[in-house]
Design a protein around this motif. Sequence first.
Motif, short mmCIF file in Angstrom:
data_model
loop_
_atom_site.label_atom_id
_atom_site.label_comp_id
_atom_site.label_asym_id
_atom_site.label_seq_id
_atom_site.Cartn_x
_atom_site.Cartn_y
_atom_site.Cartn_z
N ASP A 77 -2.07 31.52 -91.24
CA ASP A 77 -1.15 32.08 -92.24
C ASP A 77 -1.87 33.23 -92.94
O ASP A 77 -2.62 33.01 -93.90
CB ASP A 77 -0.74 31.01 -93.25
N SER A 79 -0.90 35.28 -94.99
CA SER A 79 -0.48 35.53 -96.37
C SER A 79 -1.27 34.69 -97.36
O SER A 79 -1.17 34.89 -98.57
CB SER A 79 1.02 35.26 -96.54
N ARG A 80 -2.06 33.76 -96.85
CA ARG A 80 -2.88 32.90 -97.71
C ARG A 80 -4.35 33.25 -97.49
O ARG A 80 -4.71 33.78 -96.45
CB ARG A 80 -2.64 31.44 -97.36
#
Length: 85
Positions: A77, A79-80
């Motif tokens: 992920d 976005s993390r």
Amino acid sequence: MDSAFVGREIRLKEISRLYEETAGDWLLLEILETNATGTPIRLRVLAQSSDKDELHELMMEQDDWDWSKRYLIVYSDPSRPCEIG
């Protein structure tokens, strides 16, 4: 689904790129080396899949699986923050 990373050894500094290129998939990683605090710093990408259960099945179906080694299943992920450890 396999990426160009499957079968490759990667260093901790490459995790961001790995997450970007495999976004939305699960990764099965073998921990090859850790630092003094136990954080993995060198890993091998063993498999990639959109289905986490597929990676669990892969582990269970291997006759020559080495349970003395350390493995991680992580979700890519980008976005993390890229944290392993």
